[in-house]
Design a protein around this motif. Structure first.
Motif, short mmCIF file in Angstrom:
data_model
loop_
_atom_site.label_atom_id
_atom_site.label_comp_id
_atom_site.label_asym_id
_atom_site.label_seq_id
_atom_site.Cartn_x
_atom_site.Cartn_y
_atom_site.Cartn_z
N LEU A 150 -17.92 15.52 29.70
CA LEU A 150 -16.47 15.46 29.89
C LEU A 150 -15.80 15.97 28.63
O LEU A 150 -16.45 16.24 27.63
CB LEU A 150 -16.02 14.02 30.14
CG LEU A 150 -16.40 13.41 31.47
CD1 LEU A 150 -15.87 11.99 31.53
CD2 LEU A 150 -15.82 14.23 32.60
N SER A 168 -14.23 14.46 26.49
CA SER A 168 -14.33 13.58 25.32
C SER A 168 -15.68 13.69 24.63
O SER A 168 -15.97 12.92 23.73
CB SER A 168 -14.10 12.13 25.74
OG SER A 168 -15.09 11.77 26.68
N GLN A 169 -16.48 14.67 25.04
CA GLN A 169 -17.81 14.77 24.47
C GLN A 169 -17.76 15.09 22.98
O GLN A 169 -18.73 14.88 22.27
CB GLN A 169 -18.63 15.82 25.23
CG GLN A 169 -20.06 16.02 24.73
CD GLN A 169 -20.86 14.74 24.74
OE1 GLN A 169 -20.44 13.73 25.26
NE2 GLN A 169 -22.02 14.77 24.10
N LEU A 200 -16.56 13.42 20.99
CA LEU A 200 -16.84 12.11 20.37
C LEU A 200 -18.30 11.73 20.51
O LEU A 200 -18.65 10.57 20.32
CB LEU A 200 -15.98 11.04 21.02
CG LEU A 200 -14.54 10.98 20.53
CD1 LEU A 200 -13.68 10.26 21.53
CD2 LEU A 200 -14.48 10.30 19.17
N GLY A 201 -19.11 12.69 20.87
CA GLY A 201 -20.47 12.42 21.31
C GLY A 201 -21.45 12.05 20.23
O GLY A 201 -21.19 11.23 19.35
N LEU A 255 -16.50 7.58 33.05
CA LEU A 255 -17.54 8.09 32.15
C LEU A 255 -18.94 7.82 32.71
O LEU A 255 -19.81 8.69 32.68
CB LEU A 255 -17.40 7.45 30.76
CG LEU A 255 -16.23 7.97 29.91
CD1 LEU A 255 -15.99 7.04 28.71
CD2 LEU A 255 -16.50 9.38 29.41
N THR A 268 -19.87 9.94 35.75
CA THR A 268 -20.13 11.35 35.43
C THR A 268 -21.35 11.52 34.55
O THR A 268 -22.13 12.45 34.74
CB THR A 268 -18.90 11.95 34.74
OG1 THR A 268 -17.75 11.66 35.53
CG2 THR A 268 -19.05 13.44 34.56
N ARG A 269 -21.53 10.61 33.60
CA ARG A 269 -22.56 10.87 32.58
C ARG A 269 -23.60 9.78 32.46
O ARG A 269 -24.52 9.90 31.64
CB ARG A 269 -21.88 11.12 31.23
CG ARG A 269 -21.18 12.48 31.20
CD ARG A 269 -20.44 12.73 29.91
NE ARG A 269 -21.17 12.29 28.76
CZ ARG A 269 -20.61 11.80 27.64
NH1 ARG A 269 -19.30 11.70 27.56
NH2 ARG A 269 -21.34 11.43 26.64
N ALA A 312 -25.95 7.08 28.04
CA ALA A 312 -25.33 8.13 27.22
C ALA A 312 -23.93 7.75 26.76
O ALA A 312 -23.35 8.44 25.92
CB ALA A 312 -25.29 9.45 28.01
N GLU A 366 -16.89 5.52 22.77
CA GLU A 366 -16.39 6.59 23.63
C GLU A 366 -15.50 6.03 24.73
O GLU A 366 -14.47 6.62 25.09
CB GLU A 366 -17.57 7.36 24.22
CG GLU A 366 -17.16 8.66 24.85
CD GLU A 366 -18.37 9.53 25.17
OE1 GLU A 366 -18.17 10.62 25.70
OE2 GLU A 366 -19.51 9.09 24.89
N ALA A 398 -12.22 5.31 23.12
CA ALA A 398 -11.46 6.53 22.83
C ALA A 398 -10.79 7.05 24.09
O ALA A 398 -9.62 7.43 24.08
CB ALA A 398 -12.40 7.59 22.23
N ARG A 399 -11.54 7.06 25.19
CA ARG A 399 -10.99 7.58 26.45
C ARG A 399 -9.88 6.67 26.97
O ARG A 399 -8.89 7.15 27.54
CB ARG A 399 -12.09 7.70 27.50
CG ARG A 399 -11.63 8.43 28.73
CD ARG A 399 -12.78 8.80 29.64
NE ARG A 399 -12.34 9.71 30.68
CZ ARG A 399 -12.25 11.01 30.52
NH1 ARG A 399 -12.59 11.57 29.39
NH2 ARG A 399 -11.80 11.78 31.50
N ARG A 403 -17.57 19.31 39.98
CA ARG A 403 -18.80 18.54 39.83
C ARG A 403 -19.08 17.75 41.10
O ARG A 403 -18.17 17.43 41.86
CB ARG A 403 -18.67 17.51 38.69
CG ARG A 403 -18.44 18.06 37.30
CD ARG A 403 -18.57 16.89 36.30
NE ARG A 403 -17.82 15.71 36.73
CZ ARG A 403 -16.57 15.42 36.35
NH1 ARG A 403 -15.92 16.22 35.53
NH2 ARG A 403 -15.98 14.34 36.80
N ARG A 437 -28.78 3.31 20.95
CA ARG A 437 -27.84 2.23 21.21
C ARG A 437 -28.56 0.99 21.72
O ARG A 437 -28.00 -0.07 21.77
CB ARG A 437 -26.78 2.68 22.21
CG ARG A 437 -25.88 3.74 21.61
CD ARG A 437 -24.72 4.07 22.52
NE ARG A 437 -24.08 5.30 22.06
CZ ARG A 437 -24.44 6.51 22.45
NH1 ARG A 437 -25.41 6.66 23.32
NH2 ARG A 437 -23.82 7.56 21.98
#
Lengths: 218, 218
Positions: free
Chosen positions: A131, A133-134, A136-137, B18, B21-22, B26, B31, B34-35, B113, B144
């Motif tokens: 996405l 915001s990556q 911030l990955g 998030l 999608t991911r 991950a 994150e 932040a989003r 997507r 993590r």
């Protein structure tokens, strides 16, 4: 030197086992090396990246699995029959499903886990997308930064393998059954997902009845 | 204060997007914050952990989805009919599959997507298990440490949701069809997995024909 000559194979089989059980993103190069008993510094002598290793893991896994698929679906005679009467396609498909379920059952009896399908598990995980915001990955967050859609080659390969599975099923059921064969592949993946989630093989009891209905025709 | 009063909701919806999608491993708390435009320090004011947030994400997602399932499967009259003739179970199931495929198609048209099924994606990822080498895990490797089978509660919840889906389908098809209903749920998950892998909705074209065959009876 005997050990180091097998280091590459050990990295491959360790990665295969770790990824089958715990997925892709959760596994790092250091852990693969530790399990393979290979020094981390040597990893990049054999593989340029974790992605490259994963691509080889996928190919090696399917190379082994394909033999089972081909054997189960072969037009060979019923075992024990001397007369060599070819088996009907649906019987060969039943043999395939039985073999797949037996594989999950054996692993479950040995480990107490249902790891499901390595290819399906990777398909879900590697199809995750980046996405906006990556940025911030990985770096800022201390992650490994190897999730996300950074493996389009592996995704394409996984898609090609599932299509090859459908083609093998079509070859047993007869030309023109590719669409039905694809729904069989999807049913296998869905049932295995449910079994993995449940942590036992009970959900797989319904797989053959479902596949039989899928191929029974209208 | 208006913003902070919605911070919890924003954390939930950001995490849902998030993770859909991911994936789970991950995505980190930083994150998500932040989003959501929420300070990381505030996160733990709302949720004790990422796991706790995820459990709420799953429940909120299914709460919304369930309305669609119930509406599609309701014994209501065909829209436009004044006479209120109840729809046959198989027609209601067709309405459900159409609604599910439409949802994936709309998201695909908007985003390019196919995110697939949040619940199925999480089911695959959260069913990963720890191996003996996990002592080499999160801390040493800087990960993590929130992959692996540390979310048995979420897994059980996902299993219960899939069973609820089967029960809803059974309520449309008639008592005693629970096993068949489970194979329909598996077919949906398998087809959506293939669509997510392909990155387009073509594989979903085969979903209704497959489901129709599954419920057609012997």
């Amino acid at each position: 030197m005997g050990r180091s000559s097998t280091a590459r194979d050990r990295l491959l089989s360790s990665a295969c086992e770790l990824m089958h059980t715990r997925g892709y993103a959760a596994i790092g190069v250091a852990e693969i090396c530790a399990r393979a008993d290979v020094r981390k510094g040597s990893f990049y002598h054999f593989f340029p990246s974790k992605q490259a290793l994963t691509a080889e893991v996928v190919n090696a896994h399917w190379q082994r699995q394909r033999i089972g698929w081909q054997t189960a679906l072969a037009a060979g005679a019923e075992s024990g029959s001397d007369r060599g009467v070819p088996l009907a396609g649906v019987k060969r498909l039943e043999r395939l499903v039985g073999w797949l379920v037996d594989g999950q059952r054996q692993a479950w009896e040995e480990t107490g886990r249902v790891d499901g399908c390595l290819l399906g598990n990777l398909a879900v995980e590697l199809s995750s997308q980046e996405l906006g915001s990556q940025e911030l990955g990985s770096q800022e967050l201390g992650g490994r930064g190897d999730g996300g859609d950074q493996e389009p080659g592996i995704r394409r390969r996984l898609g090609a393998i599932f299509e090859e599975q459908a083609a093998l099923i079509e070859s047993a059921l007869g030309e023109g059954t590719r669409d039905v064969a694809r729904t069989v592949v999807a049913q296998i993946e869905g049932a295995v997902l449910m079994s993995r989630l449940a942590g036992d093989i009970t959900p797989l009891a319904g797989l053959w009845p479902a596949v039989r209905r899928l191929v029974a025709g209208p």
